[in-house]
Motif scaffolding. Sequence first.
Motif, PDB file in Angstrom:
ATOM      1  N   ARG A  45       0.979  -1.157  -0.112  1.00 32.57           N
ATOM      2  CA  ARG A  45      -0.002   0.057   0.056  1.00 32.57           C
ATOM      3  C   ARG A  45       0.938   1.122   0.051  1.00 32.57           C
ATOM      4  O   ARG A  45       1.903   1.392   0.830  1.00 32.57           O
ATOM      5  CB  ARG A  45      -0.780   0.229   1.290  1.00 32.57           C
ATOM      6  CG  ARG A  45      -2.056  -1.113   1.333  1.00 32.57           C
ATOM      7  CD  ARG A  45      -2.813  -1.007   2.532  1.00 32.57           C
ATOM      8  NE  ARG A  45      -4.105  -1.763   2.433  1.00 32.57           N
ATOM      9  CZ  ARG A  45      -4.945  -2.061   3.376  1.00 32.57           C
ATOM     10  NH1 ARG A  45      -4.625  -1.307   4.387  1.00 32.57           N
ATOM     11  NH2 ARG A  45      -5.730  -2.759   3.305  1.00 32.57           N
ATOM     12  N   LEU A  46       0.700   2.191  -0.973  1.00 34.96           N
ATOM     13  CA  LEU A  46       1.541   3.330  -0.926  1.00 34.96           C
ATOM     14  C   LEU A  46       0.635   4.530  -0.873  1.00 34.96           C
ATOM     15  O   LEU A  46      -0.247   4.718  -1.876  1.00 34.96           O
ATOM     16  CB  LEU A  46       2.214   3.402  -2.540  1.00 34.96           C
ATOM     17  CG  LEU A  46       3.333   2.384  -2.766  1.00 34.96           C
ATOM     18  CD1 LEU A  46       2.714   1.043  -3.152  1.00 34.96           C
ATOM     19  CD2 LEU A  46       4.340   3.008  -3.969  1.00 34.96           C
ATOM     20  N   ARG A  47       0.897   5.508   0.088  1.00 27.24           N
ATOM     21  CA  ARG A  47       0.118   6.814  -0.080  1.00 27.24           C
ATOM     22  C   ARG A  47       0.414   7.497  -1.188  1.00 27.24           C
ATOM     23  O   ARG A  47       1.699   7.392  -1.667  1.00 27.24           O
ATOM     24  CB  ARG A  47       0.543   7.252   1.490  1.00 27.24           C
ATOM     25  CG  ARG A  47      -0.078   6.582   2.698  1.00 27.24           C
ATOM     26  CD  ARG A  47      -0.295   7.528   3.733  1.00 27.24           C
ATOM     27  NE  ARG A  47       0.790   8.454   4.045  1.00 27.24           N
ATOM     28  CZ  ARG A  47       1.479   8.301   4.981  1.00 27.24           C
ATOM     29  NH1 ARG A  47       1.546   7.335   5.617  1.00 27.24           N
ATOM     30  NH2 ARG A  47       2.394   9.330   5.238  1.00 27.24           N
ATOM     31  N   SER A  48      -0.050   8.691  -1.298  1.00 22.12           N
ATOM     32  CA  SER A  48      -0.050   9.359  -2.622  1.00 22.12           C
ATOM     33  C   SER A  48       1.374  10.283  -2.207  1.00 22.12           C
ATOM     34  O   SER A  48       1.663  10.494  -0.863  1.00 22.12           O
ATOM     35  CB  SER A  48      -1.014  10.623  -2.647  1.00 22.12           C
ATOM     36  OG  SER A  48      -0.692  11.390  -3.535  1.00 22.12           O
ATOM     37  N   ASP A  49       2.180  10.605  -3.335  1.00 25.94           N
ATOM     38  CA  ASP A  49       3.543  11.160  -3.014  1.00 25.94           C
ATOM     39  C   ASP A  49       4.667  10.384  -2.363  1.00 25.94           C
ATOM     40  O   ASP A  49       5.267  10.732  -1.549  1.00 25.94           O
ATOM     41  CB  ASP A  49       3.188  12.702  -2.456  1.00 25.94           C
ATOM     42  CG  ASP A  49       2.458  13.505  -3.229  1.00 25.94           C
ATOM     43  OD1 ASP A  49       2.486  13.349  -4.361  1.00 25.94           O
ATOM     44  OD2 ASP A  49       1.665  14.238  -2.628  1.00 25.94           O
ATOM     45  N   GLY A  68     -10.088   6.346  -2.231  1.00 21.71           N
ATOM     46  CA  GLY A  68      -9.043   6.983  -2.941  1.00 21.71           C
ATOM     47  C   GLY A  68      -9.772   7.873  -4.176  1.00 21.71           C
ATOM     48  O   GLY A  68     -10.536   7.278  -4.685  1.00 21.71           O
ATOM     49  N   LEU A  69      -9.025   8.794  -4.673  1.00 19.20           N
ATOM     50  CA  LEU A  69      -9.566   9.633  -5.540  1.00 19.20           C
ATOM     51  C   LEU A  69      -8.360  10.021  -6.600  1.00 19.20           C
ATOM     52  O   LEU A  69      -7.539  10.612  -5.843  1.00 19.20           O
ATOM     53  CB  LEU A  69     -10.420  10.961  -5.233  1.00 19.20           C
ATOM     54  CG  LEU A  69     -11.092  11.602  -6.207  1.00 19.20           C
ATOM     55  CD1 LEU A  69     -12.221  11.066  -7.098  1.00 19.20           C
ATOM     56  CD2 LEU A  69     -11.785  12.796  -5.567  1.00 19.20           C
ATOM     57  N   ASP A  70      -8.495   9.823  -7.866  1.00 16.70           N
ATOM     58  CA  ASP A  70      -7.705  10.312  -8.689  1.00 16.70           C
ATOM     59  C   ASP A  70      -6.284  10.243  -8.544  1.00 16.70           C
ATOM     60  O   ASP A  70      -5.185  11.251  -8.698  1.00 16.70           O
ATOM     61  CB  ASP A  70      -8.081  12.040  -9.041  1.00 16.70           C
ATOM     62  CG  ASP A  70      -7.516  12.445 -10.637  1.00 16.70           C
ATOM     63  OD1 ASP A  70      -7.412  11.401 -11.431  1.00 16.70           O
ATOM     64  OD2 ASP A  70      -7.191  13.512 -10.415  1.00 16.70           O
ATOM     65  N   LEU A  71      -5.970   8.943  -8.161  1.00 12.67           N
ATOM     66  CA  LEU A  71      -4.526   8.555  -8.006  1.00 12.67           C
ATOM     67  C   LEU A  71      -3.687   8.247  -9.350  1.00 12.67           C
ATOM     68  O   LEU A  71      -4.429   7.502 -10.381  1.00 12.67           O
ATOM     69  CB  LEU A  71      -4.104   7.601  -6.794  1.00 12.67           C
ATOM     70  CG  LEU A  71      -4.613   7.999  -5.409  1.00 12.67           C
ATOM     71  CD1 LEU A  71      -5.012   6.590  -4.612  1.00 12.67           C
ATOM     72  CD2 LEU A  71      -3.768   8.779  -4.851  1.00 12.67           C
ATOM     73  N   ASP A  72      -2.286   8.439  -9.342  1.00 11.60           N
ATOM     74  CA  ASP A  72      -1.420   7.954 -10.245  1.00 11.60           C
ATOM     75  C   ASP A  72      -0.516   6.969  -9.828  1.00 11.60           C
ATOM     76  O   ASP A  72       0.016   7.108  -8.811  1.00 11.60           O
ATOM     77  CB  ASP A  72      -0.683   9.032 -11.143  1.00 11.60           C
ATOM     78  CG  ASP A  72      -1.768   9.550 -12.101  1.00 11.60           C
ATOM     79  OD1 ASP A  72      -3.007   9.330 -12.052  1.00 11.60           O
ATOM     80  OD2 ASP A  72      -1.304  10.657 -12.793  1.00 11.60           O
ATOM     81  N   LEU A  73       0.122   5.864 -10.550  1.00  7.93           N
ATOM     82  CA  LEU A  73       1.283   5.064 -10.118  1.00  7.93           C
ATOM     83  C   LEU A  73       2.046   4.914 -11.348  1.00  7.93           C
ATOM     84  O   LEU A  73       1.485   4.542 -12.653  1.00  7.93           O
ATOM     85  CB  LEU A  73       0.624   3.663  -9.760  1.00  7.93           C
ATOM     86  CG  LEU A  73       1.581   2.710  -9.462  1.00  7.93           C
ATOM     87  CD1 LEU A  73       2.527   2.914  -8.180  1.00  7.93           C
ATOM     88  CD2 LEU A  73       1.244   1.232  -9.483  1.00  7.93           C
ATOM     89  N   SER A 117      -9.262   5.406  -8.896  1.00  8.64           N
ATOM     90  CA  SER A 117     -10.229   5.699  -7.711  1.00  8.64           C
ATOM     91  C   SER A 117     -10.645   4.545  -7.081  1.00  8.64           C
ATOM     92  O   SER A 117     -10.563   3.386  -7.664  1.00  8.64           O
ATOM     93  CB  SER A 117     -11.187   6.550  -8.387  1.00  8.64           C
ATOM     94  OG  SER A 117     -10.875   7.865  -8.692  1.00  8.64           O
ATOM     95  N   GLY A 118     -11.320   4.820  -6.002  1.00  6.61           N
ATOM     96  CA  GLY A 118     -11.750   3.618  -5.273  1.00  6.61           C
ATOM     97  C   GLY A 118     -12.987   3.011  -5.707  1.00  6.61           C
ATOM     98  O   GLY A 118     -13.221   1.953  -5.405  1.00  6.61           O
ATOM     99  N   SER A 119     -13.508   3.594  -6.668  1.00  9.77           N
ATOM    100  CA  SER A 119     -14.878   3.094  -7.198  1.00  9.77           C
ATOM    101  C   SER A 119     -14.378   1.960  -8.460  1.00  9.77           C
ATOM    102  O   SER A 119     -15.252   1.528  -8.944  1.00  9.77           O
ATOM    103  CB  SER A 119     -15.842   3.930  -7.704  1.00  9.77           C
ATOM    104  OG  SER A 119     -15.241   4.982  -8.731  1.00  9.77           O
ATOM    105  N   GLY A 179      -0.644  12.331  -7.342  1.00  6.71           N
ATOM    106  CA  GLY A 179      -1.908  12.529  -7.688  1.00  6.71           C
ATOM    107  C   GLY A 179      -2.882  13.091  -6.547  1.00  6.71           C
ATOM    108  O   GLY A 179      -2.176  13.543  -5.669  1.00  6.71           O
ATOM    109  N   GLY A 180      -3.860  12.663  -6.276  1.00  6.80           N
ATOM    110  CA  GLY A 180      -5.005  12.915  -5.513  1.00  6.80           C
ATOM    111  C   GLY A 180      -4.893  12.494  -4.055  1.00  6.80           C
ATOM    112  O   GLY A 180      -3.684  12.519  -3.484  1.00  6.80           O
ATOM    113  N   THR A 181      -5.957  12.044  -3.436  1.00  5.24           N
ATOM    114  CA  THR A 181      -5.711  11.570  -2.072  1.00  5.24           C
ATOM    115  C   THR A 181      -6.052   9.919  -1.965  1.00  5.24           C
ATOM    116  O   THR A 181      -6.812   9.126  -2.843  1.00  5.24           O
ATOM    117  CB  THR A 181      -6.859  12.376  -1.309  1.00  5.24           C
ATOM    118  OG1 THR A 181      -8.231  11.915  -1.915  1.00  5.24           O
ATOM    119  CG2 THR A 181      -6.529  13.592  -1.462  1.00  5.24           C
ATOM    120  N   GLY A 182      -5.809   9.518  -1.000  1.00  6.01           N
ATOM    121  CA  GLY A 182      -5.957   7.925  -0.705  1.00  6.01           C
ATOM    122  C   GLY A 182      -4.633   7.145  -0.920  1.00  6.01           C
ATOM    123  O   GLY A 182      -3.416   7.904  -0.673  1.00  6.01           O
TER     124      GLY A 182
END
Length: 334
Positions: A90-94, A118-123, A140-142, A164-167
Amino acid sequence: FTAKFSADQTRMIIQPNQQLLYDTSYLVTIRSSARDLVGNELRGDVERQFMTRTIYARGLKIRVAKLIPQVVDPPEALTGAGGGRNEVLRLRSDVSVEYITPGVCSTLKMMVAANPSGLDLDLRVTGDRGQGLCRARGISGSDEWIPLECSVKDQNTFKLIATGGTGIVRLSDAVLECSSGARQSRCFFDSDMPESFRVHDKIIFGAKCYNYEGDLIPASMYVFTVKLIHCQTICHSHVELVRERSDYGQYTVPDHGDFFFVEIDLGMRDSRNVIIASTQIRPQTVTVRVTTKPPGIKVAVDSLSGLSPLKSIVVVGSNFTVNVPTRSYGGGFR
Protein backbone atom coordinates in the motif's frame (compact mmCIF):
# COMPACT_ATOMS: atom_id res chain seq x y z
CA PHE A 1 33.16 -1.15 -18.22
CA THR A 2 36.04 -2.86 -16.44
CA ALA A 3 38.90 -4.51 -18.35
CA LYS A 4 40.32 -7.67 -16.83
CA PHE A 5 43.19 -9.80 -18.14
CA SER A 6 43.58 -13.56 -18.03
CA ALA A 7 46.32 -14.99 -15.83
CA ASP A 8 48.64 -15.55 -18.83
CA GLN A 9 47.95 -12.00 -20.11
CA THR A 10 46.85 -13.31 -23.52
CA ARG A 11 43.16 -12.34 -23.27
CA MET A 12 41.43 -9.14 -22.18
CA ILE A 13 37.94 -9.61 -20.76
CA ILE A 14 35.64 -6.58 -20.92
CA GLN A 15 33.04 -6.65 -18.15
CA PRO A 16 30.19 -4.08 -18.39
CA ASN A 17 29.54 -2.21 -15.16
CA GLN A 18 25.83 -2.28 -15.91
CA GLN A 19 23.55 -4.34 -18.11
CA LEU A 20 23.84 -3.58 -21.83
CA LEU A 21 20.80 -2.45 -23.78
CA TYR A 22 18.93 -5.01 -25.85
CA ASP A 23 19.08 -4.98 -29.67
CA THR A 24 21.86 -2.38 -29.60
CA SER A 25 25.12 -2.08 -31.55
CA TYR A 26 28.29 -1.38 -29.52
CA LEU A 27 31.78 -0.41 -30.68
CA VAL A 28 34.84 -1.27 -28.56
CA THR A 29 38.00 0.71 -29.39
CA ILE A 30 41.54 0.16 -28.07
CA ARG A 31 43.63 3.25 -28.83
CA SER A 32 47.07 2.98 -30.40
CA SER A 33 48.60 4.44 -27.23
CA ALA A 34 47.99 1.10 -25.42
CA ARG A 35 51.28 -0.63 -24.61
CA ASP A 36 52.35 -4.20 -23.90
CA LEU A 37 54.54 -5.22 -20.98
CA VAL A 38 57.74 -4.12 -22.69
CA GLY A 39 56.37 -0.77 -23.84
CA ASN A 40 55.47 -1.52 -27.46
CA GLU A 41 52.50 0.43 -28.78
CA LEU A 42 49.86 -0.71 -31.25
CA ARG A 43 50.34 0.21 -34.90
CA GLY A 44 46.89 1.75 -34.93
CA ASP A 45 43.52 1.77 -33.19
CA VAL A 46 41.84 -1.63 -32.87
CA GLU A 47 38.04 -1.67 -33.18
CA ARG A 48 35.50 -4.44 -32.66
CA GLN A 49 31.75 -4.10 -33.08
CA PHE A 50 29.08 -6.37 -31.64
CA MET A 51 25.31 -6.45 -31.41
CA THR A 52 23.15 -7.50 -28.47
CA ARG A 53 19.88 -9.30 -29.11
CA THR A 54 16.73 -9.68 -27.09
CA ILE A 55 16.25 -12.91 -25.17
CA TYR A 56 13.02 -13.00 -23.21
CA ALA A 57 13.91 -13.69 -19.57
CA ARG A 58 11.56 -16.24 -18.11
CA GLY A 59 11.41 -19.40 -16.09
CA LEU A 60 11.24 -17.83 -12.62
CA LYS A 61 8.52 -15.67 -11.09
CA ILE A 62 9.59 -13.48 -8.15
CA ARG A 63 7.02 -11.62 -6.08
CA VAL A 64 7.80 -7.98 -5.36
CA ALA A 65 6.64 -8.68 -1.80
CA LYS A 66 9.79 -10.81 -1.41
CA LEU A 67 12.10 -7.92 -2.33
CA ILE A 68 13.58 -5.57 0.26
CA PRO A 69 12.98 -1.87 -0.60
CA GLN A 70 16.30 -0.01 -0.89
CA VAL A 71 14.83 3.50 -0.61
CA VAL A 72 11.40 4.52 0.71
CA ASP A 73 10.62 8.25 0.59
CA PRO A 74 9.07 9.16 2.97
CA PRO A 75 9.85 6.04 5.06
CA GLU A 76 6.46 5.76 6.75
CA ALA A 77 4.47 5.91 3.50
CA LEU A 78 4.83 2.22 2.56
CA THR A 79 3.02 -0.60 4.35
CA GLY A 80 2.37 -4.26 3.70
CA ALA A 81 -1.18 -5.51 3.70
CA GLY A 82 -3.32 -8.60 3.56
CA GLY A 83 -6.50 -8.99 1.58
CA GLY A 84 -8.30 -11.43 -0.62
CA ARG A 85 -6.27 -10.69 -3.76
CA ASN A 86 -2.79 -11.44 -2.43
CA GLU A 87 -2.35 -7.72 -1.81
CA VAL A 88 1.28 -6.95 -1.05
CA LEU A 89 1.81 -3.19 -0.90
CA ARG A 90 0.00 0.00 0.00
CA LEU A 91 1.50 3.32 -1.10
CA ARG A 92 0.19 6.65 0.09
CA SER A 93 0.13 9.49 -2.42
CA ASP A 94 3.49 11.23 -3.02
CA VAL A 95 5.69 8.28 -2.11
CA SER A 96 8.45 6.50 -4.05
CA VAL A 97 9.88 3.02 -3.40
CA GLU A 98 13.06 1.75 -5.10
CA TYR A 99 14.07 -1.90 -5.54
CA ILE A 100 17.10 -3.73 -6.93
CA THR A 101 16.06 -5.89 -9.90
CA PRO A 102 16.81 -9.49 -8.79
CA GLY A 103 18.87 -10.58 -11.81
CA VAL A 104 17.92 -10.65 -15.48
CA CYS A 105 14.20 -9.91 -15.64
CA SER A 106 11.91 -9.01 -18.53
CA THR A 107 8.52 -7.87 -17.21
CA LEU A 108 6.79 -6.59 -14.08
CA LYS A 109 3.08 -7.39 -13.81
CA MET A 110 0.62 -6.30 -11.13
CA MET A 111 -2.97 -5.40 -10.41
CA VAL A 112 -3.59 -1.82 -9.23
CA ALA A 113 -6.49 -0.27 -7.31
CA ALA A 114 -7.21 2.44 -4.73
CA ASN A 115 -8.66 2.26 -1.23
CA PRO A 116 -12.42 2.93 -1.08
CA SER A 117 -11.95 6.66 -0.41
CA GLY A 118 -9.10 7.04 -2.92
CA LEU A 119 -9.56 9.57 -5.71
CA ASP A 120 -7.66 10.35 -8.93
CA LEU A 121 -4.36 8.65 -8.01
CA ASP A 122 -1.48 7.84 -10.38
CA LEU A 123 1.10 5.05 -10.20
CA ARG A 124 4.31 5.26 -12.27
CA VAL A 125 7.10 2.72 -12.62
CA THR A 126 10.49 4.17 -13.59
CA GLY A 127 13.88 2.66 -14.44
CA ASP A 128 17.57 3.27 -13.72
CA ARG A 129 17.69 6.76 -15.22
CA GLY A 130 14.23 7.84 -14.16
CA GLN A 131 12.67 6.94 -17.50
CA GLY A 132 9.03 5.90 -17.42
CA LEU A 133 8.38 2.17 -17.88
CA CYS A 134 4.58 2.13 -17.43
CA ARG A 135 1.82 4.10 -15.77
CA ALA A 136 -1.73 3.82 -14.41
CA ARG A 137 -3.70 7.10 -14.28
CA GLY A 138 -6.78 8.33 -12.45
CA ILE A 139 -7.14 5.41 -10.04
CA SER A 140 -10.16 5.78 -7.75
CA GLY A 141 -11.80 3.66 -5.06
CA SER A 142 -14.86 3.02 -7.21
CA ASP A 143 -12.76 1.37 -9.97
CA GLU A 144 -12.13 -2.32 -10.50
CA TRP A 145 -8.60 -3.71 -10.25
CA ILE A 146 -6.53 -2.47 -13.20
CA PRO A 147 -3.87 -4.73 -14.81
CA LEU A 148 -0.48 -3.04 -15.31
CA GLU A 149 2.53 -4.50 -17.15
CA CYS A 150 6.01 -2.95 -17.58
CA SER A 151 9.14 -3.95 -19.44
CA VAL A 152 12.08 -3.98 -17.02
CA LYS A 153 14.64 -5.34 -19.46
CA ASP A 154 18.20 -4.00 -18.86
CA GLN A 155 17.12 -2.25 -15.63
CA ASN A 156 19.31 -2.75 -12.55
CA THR A 157 16.71 -0.99 -10.40
CA PHE A 158 13.07 0.04 -10.67
CA LYS A 159 10.98 2.51 -8.69
CA LEU A 160 7.26 2.65 -7.81
CA ILE A 161 5.95 6.23 -7.52
CA ALA A 162 2.44 7.10 -6.29
CA THR A 163 1.22 10.65 -6.97
CA GLY A 164 -1.95 12.57 -7.62
CA GLY A 165 -5.09 12.97 -5.56
CA THR A 166 -5.89 11.54 -2.16
CA GLY A 167 -5.90 8.06 -0.67
CA ILE A 168 -3.79 4.93 -1.01
CA VAL A 169 -2.68 2.97 -4.07
CA ARG A 170 -2.99 -0.78 -3.59
CA LEU A 171 -0.81 -3.25 -5.48
CA SER A 172 -1.77 -6.90 -5.78
CA ASP A 173 -0.16 -9.93 -7.47
CA ALA A 174 3.00 -7.90 -8.26
CA VAL A 175 5.35 -10.38 -9.95
CA LEU A 176 8.64 -10.12 -11.87
CA GLU A 177 9.27 -12.52 -14.76
CA CYS A 178 12.98 -13.40 -14.59
CA SER A 179 15.48 -15.88 -15.96
CA SER A 180 15.92 -19.16 -14.10
CA GLY A 181 19.29 -18.13 -12.62
CA ALA A 182 18.03 -14.85 -11.18
CA ARG A 183 18.15 -15.87 -7.50
CA GLN A 184 21.83 -15.01 -7.24
CA SER A 185 23.61 -12.72 -4.80
CA ARG A 186 25.06 -9.45 -6.07
CA CYS A 187 28.16 -7.72 -4.72
CA PHE A 188 29.32 -4.16 -5.33
CA PHE A 189 32.85 -2.97 -4.51
CA ASP A 190 33.13 0.43 -2.85
CA SER A 191 33.26 3.26 -5.37
CA ASP A 192 36.14 5.01 -3.58
CA MET A 193 38.60 2.13 -3.98
CA PRO A 194 41.78 3.24 -5.80
CA GLU A 195 42.08 2.74 -9.56
CA SER A 196 45.88 2.37 -9.49
CA PHE A 197 48.75 1.93 -7.05
CA ARG A 198 52.48 2.41 -6.45
CA VAL A 199 54.77 0.18 -4.44
CA HIS A 200 54.14 0.57 -0.67
CA ASP A 201 50.68 2.12 -1.23
CA LYS A 202 48.00 1.00 1.20
CA ILE A 203 44.92 -0.27 -0.65
CA ILE A 204 41.73 -0.02 1.39
CA PHE A 205 38.99 -2.21 -0.09
CA GLY A 206 35.38 -2.91 0.77
CA ALA A 207 32.13 -4.18 -0.68
CA LYS A 208 28.45 -4.77 0.02
CA CYS A 209 26.53 -7.89 -1.04
CA TYR A 210 22.79 -8.41 -1.40
CA ASN A 211 20.74 -11.54 -1.86
CA TYR A 212 18.25 -11.74 -4.72
CA GLU A 213 15.56 -10.18 -2.53
CA GLY A 214 17.72 -7.07 -2.02
CA ASP A 215 18.49 -7.83 1.63
CA LEU A 216 22.02 -6.93 2.76
CA ILE A 217 24.11 -10.05 3.39
CA PRO A 218 25.88 -9.86 6.79
CA ALA A 219 29.58 -9.04 6.61
CA SER A 220 30.25 -12.12 8.73
CA MET A 221 29.65 -14.18 5.56
CA TYR A 222 32.24 -12.38 3.38
CA VAL A 223 35.59 -13.79 2.27
CA PHE A 224 38.04 -11.43 0.51
CA THR A 225 41.05 -12.94 -1.26
CA VAL A 226 43.80 -10.53 -2.34
CA LYS A 227 46.08 -11.92 -5.04
CA LEU A 228 49.23 -10.44 -6.53
CA ILE A 229 49.53 -11.44 -10.18
CA HIS A 230 53.13 -11.28 -11.33
CA CYS A 231 53.85 -11.07 -15.04
CA GLN A 232 56.61 -10.69 -17.53
CA THR A 233 56.41 -13.18 -20.35
CA ILE A 234 54.44 -15.66 -18.19
CA CYS A 235 52.04 -14.80 -15.37
CA HIS A 236 51.40 -16.53 -12.09
CA SER A 237 49.56 -15.47 -8.95
CA HIS A 238 50.30 -15.38 -5.23
CA VAL A 239 47.59 -15.28 -2.56
CA GLU A 240 48.70 -12.37 -0.38
CA LEU A 241 45.80 -11.95 2.01
CA VAL A 242 42.56 -13.69 3.01
CA ARG A 243 40.15 -11.64 5.11
CA GLU A 244 36.94 -13.19 6.44
CA ARG A 245 33.92 -11.99 8.39
CA SER A 246 34.32 -8.33 7.40
CA ASP A 247 33.09 -6.01 4.64
CA TYR A 248 36.40 -4.14 4.37
CA GLY A 249 40.14 -4.66 4.62
CA GLN A 250 43.52 -3.20 3.69
CA TYR A 251 46.60 -4.44 1.88
CA THR A 252 50.03 -2.80 1.55
CA VAL A 253 51.57 -3.33 -1.87
CA PRO A 254 55.03 -4.95 -1.60
CA ASP A 255 58.03 -4.43 -3.85
CA HIS A 256 57.69 -7.62 -5.85
CA GLY A 257 59.85 -6.89 -8.89
CA ASP A 258 58.84 -7.14 -12.54
CA PHE A 259 55.36 -6.10 -13.64
CA PHE A 260 52.47 -7.08 -11.37
CA PHE A 261 48.92 -6.09 -10.48
CA VAL A 262 46.44 -6.78 -7.69
CA GLU A 263 43.23 -8.77 -7.96
CA ILE A 264 40.61 -8.83 -5.19
CA ASP A 265 38.02 -11.63 -5.20
CA LEU A 266 34.94 -11.73 -3.00
CA GLY A 267 33.00 -14.86 -2.10
CA MET A 268 30.77 -16.19 0.65
CA ARG A 269 31.92 -18.50 3.45
CA ASP A 270 29.26 -21.10 2.58
CA SER A 271 29.56 -20.92 -1.23
CA ARG A 272 32.30 -23.57 -1.68
CA ASN A 273 34.85 -21.08 -2.98
CA VAL A 274 32.53 -19.63 -5.64
CA ILE A 275 33.63 -16.07 -6.48
CA ILE A 276 30.69 -13.65 -6.63
CA ALA A 277 32.63 -10.52 -7.60
CA SER A 278 36.17 -9.67 -8.63
CA THR A 279 38.09 -6.50 -9.38
CA GLN A 280 41.61 -5.67 -10.53
CA ILE A 281 43.76 -2.69 -9.54
CA ARG A 282 46.50 -1.88 -12.03
CA PRO A 283 49.86 -0.27 -11.17
CA GLN A 284 51.30 3.07 -12.16
CA THR A 285 54.27 2.23 -14.38
CA VAL A 286 57.36 3.65 -16.05
CA THR A 287 59.38 2.31 -18.96
CA VAL A 288 63.01 1.30 -18.37
CA ARG A 289 65.23 1.22 -21.46
CA VAL A 290 68.65 -0.45 -21.45
CA THR A 291 71.03 0.35 -24.31
CA THR A 292 74.58 -0.82 -24.96
CA LYS A 293 77.49 0.13 -27.16
CA PRO A 294 77.53 -1.69 -29.47
CA PRO A 295 73.79 -2.64 -29.56
CA GLY A 296 72.64 -6.25 -29.79
CA ILE A 297 74.20 -7.48 -26.54
CA LYS A 298 72.01 -9.73 -24.37
CA VAL A 299 70.81 -7.87 -21.25
CA ALA A 300 68.05 -8.34 -18.69
CA VAL A 301 65.76 -6.25 -16.48
CA ASP A 302 64.66 -8.51 -13.62
CA SER A 303 63.27 -11.63 -15.36
CA LEU A 304 62.88 -10.04 -18.81
CA SER A 305 65.88 -10.63 -21.07
CA GLY A 306 66.67 -9.84 -24.67
CA LEU A 307 69.06 -8.04 -26.98
CA SER A 308 69.71 -4.37 -26.40
CA PRO A 309 68.13 -1.93 -26.73
CA LEU A 310 65.66 -3.56 -24.31
CA LYS A 311 62.52 -1.93 -22.90
CA SER A 312 60.69 -3.10 -19.78
CA ILE A 313 57.72 -1.70 -17.88
CA VAL A 314 58.19 -1.57 -14.10
CA VAL A 315 55.91 -0.46 -11.27
CA VAL A 316 56.51 3.02 -9.88
CA GLY A 317 58.41 2.83 -6.58
CA SER A 318 59.92 -0.61 -7.16
CA ASN A 319 63.55 -1.67 -7.18
CA PHE A 320 64.73 -3.57 -10.24
CA THR A 321 67.94 -5.25 -11.34
CA VAL A 322 69.76 -4.75 -14.65
CA ASN A 323 71.99 -7.64 -15.69
CA VAL A 324 74.68 -7.38 -18.38
CA PRO A 325 77.66 -9.55 -19.28
CA THR A 326 80.79 -8.79 -17.27
CA ARG A 327 82.74 -8.35 -20.52
CA SER A 328 81.10 -7.24 -23.76
CA TYR A 329 83.64 -6.50 -26.46
CA GLY A 330 85.13 -3.67 -24.41
CA GLY A 331 81.77 -1.83 -24.48
CA GLY A 332 79.54 -0.63 -21.73
CA PHE A 333 75.91 -0.08 -20.88
CA ARG A 334 73.72 2.79 -19.81
